[in-house]
Design an enzyme around this catalytic site. Structure first.
Site, mmCIF file in Angstrom:
data_model
loop_
_atom_site.group_PDB
_atom_site.id
_atom_site.type_symbol
_atom_site.label_atom_id
_atom_site.label_comp_id
_atom_site.label_asym_id
_atom_site.label_seq_id
_atom_site.Cartn_x
_atom_site.Cartn_y
_atom_site.Cartn_z
ATOM 1 N N SER A 3 2.006 3.630 0.161
ATOM 2 C CA SER A 3 2.392 2.233 -0.014
ATOM 3 C C SER A 3 3.898 2.168 0.109
ATOM 4 O O SER A 3 4.580 3.181 -0.067
ATOM 5 C CB SER A 3 1.965 1.752 -1.409
ATOM 6 O OG SER A 3 2.572 0.520 -1.750
ATOM 7 N N TYR A 19 1.435 3.136 -10.668
ATOM 8 C CA TYR A 19 0.964 3.148 -9.282
ATOM 9 C C TYR A 19 1.977 3.859 -8.389
ATOM 10 O O TYR A 19 1.616 4.746 -7.594
ATOM 11 C CB TYR A 19 0.756 1.714 -8.822
ATOM 12 C CG TYR A 19 0.353 1.560 -7.372
ATOM 13 C CD1 TYR A 19 -0.955 1.777 -6.970
ATOM 14 C CD2 TYR A 19 1.284 1.181 -6.402
ATOM 15 C CE1 TYR A 19 -1.334 1.632 -5.631
ATOM 16 C CE2 TYR A 19 0.926 1.033 -5.072
ATOM 17 C CZ TYR A 19 -0.382 1.262 -4.694
ATOM 18 O OH TYR A 19 -0.743 1.120 -3.378
#
Length: 278
Positions: free
Chosen positions: A135, A148
């Site tokens: 990401s 995350y």
């Protein structure tokens, strides 16, 4: 590879999000997909449409024994796509140790385990690609996504080392860093939320409320992201990182500029740390 000798892609989380988009793009080229999913029944329509191109293996990436079975059942693998993951929202203090550990299991330990299991056959053939779906949050972070980003960032750095280890063996490593795409990632039911501490409302509140509200409003097209991945896999002199989406490109450029500015501001201190000459 030719149509007579198609590549075999093992894709985790092939039934949704980027996994489903990459699966569709791969099948459209005539290549084969080993879909590694927790619920095999979710692949029924894809199997019915491409009966000769799709194999399904049951896999929760947290399960080491299941990972070993999946790799054995898959047989030859030319491209491994570690895609399975989920969003976790909360300040560091709001995130339980159990949630932090689960994020690392799914988005760091699981992908590395599969990578280790696939590498022997790639080394033997001196070919193949490992795609790590991280990401833009694996390269930079912000309030509310620390857990995350920690998991995705750990995978990024391990993969950077991996690339240096295997690039002389004919094996490509590709780190894919998407921004916001219309994948279902932001569905409230798909997200894990930490506890809510009022003192963090001003810093974490925006992502806690805004990410679920963005579901199916994102401008990013998963099919175009998948096409970009396929265009990069197997290309000579391919980059290690592939940032996808204007938000990802912009945020990563801003992070690089910030780090460069901070390095310039502290360089005199950092450089003046050697022992004084006698």
């Amino acid at each position: 590879m030719s149509a007579q000798n198609p590549r075999r892609w093992l894709i985790t989380g092939a039934n949704s999000g980027f996994g489903a988009a990459i699966t569709a793009a791969v099948l459209a080229t005539g290549d084969e997909v080993v879909a590694a999913v927790r619920r095999p029944e979710t692949m029924a329509e894809v199997i019915a449409t491409h009966p000769d191109q799709v194999q399904v293996v049951t896999l929760d990436v947290r399960d080491g024994e299941a990972a070993e079975r999946a790799i054995k059942e898959a047989g030859r693998i030319d491209v491994l796509v570690n895609n399975a993951g989920y969003g976790i929202i909360g300040a560091i203090e709001e995130t339980s140790e159990a949630d932090l550990r689960d994020a690392m299991e799914v988005m760091f330990f699981g992908p590395l385990r599969l990578t280790q299991l696939v590498l022997p056959q790639l080394r033997e053939r001196r070919s193949g690609t490992i795609v790590q779906l991280t990401s833009m949050g694996g390269f930079m972070s912000f309030a509310g996504v620390g857990a995350y980003s920690a998991a995705k960032g750990a995978l990024e750095l391990a993969s950077e080392a991996l690339a240096a280890e295997v690039n002389t063996l004919g094996i490509q490593v590709l780190i894919v860093e998407p921004g916001e795409f219309r994948t279902g990632f932001a569905r409230p039911a798909a997200l894990t939320f930490g506890s809510s501490i009022p003192d963090y409302a001003g810093t974490v509140g925006a992502i806690r409320d805004g990410l679920p509200a963005s579901d199916q409003q994102q401008t990013g097209d998963p099919a175009k992201a998948a096409a970009a991945v396929l265009a990069t896999v197997g290309q000579p002199d391919a980059p290690l990182r592939l940032a996808l989406g204007p938000d990802a490109v912009g945020a990563i450029r801003a992070k690089l500029a910030t780090v460069a500015a901070e390095l310039d501001a502290t360089a005199a201190l950092g450089l003046n740390t050697a022992f004084d000459e006698a």
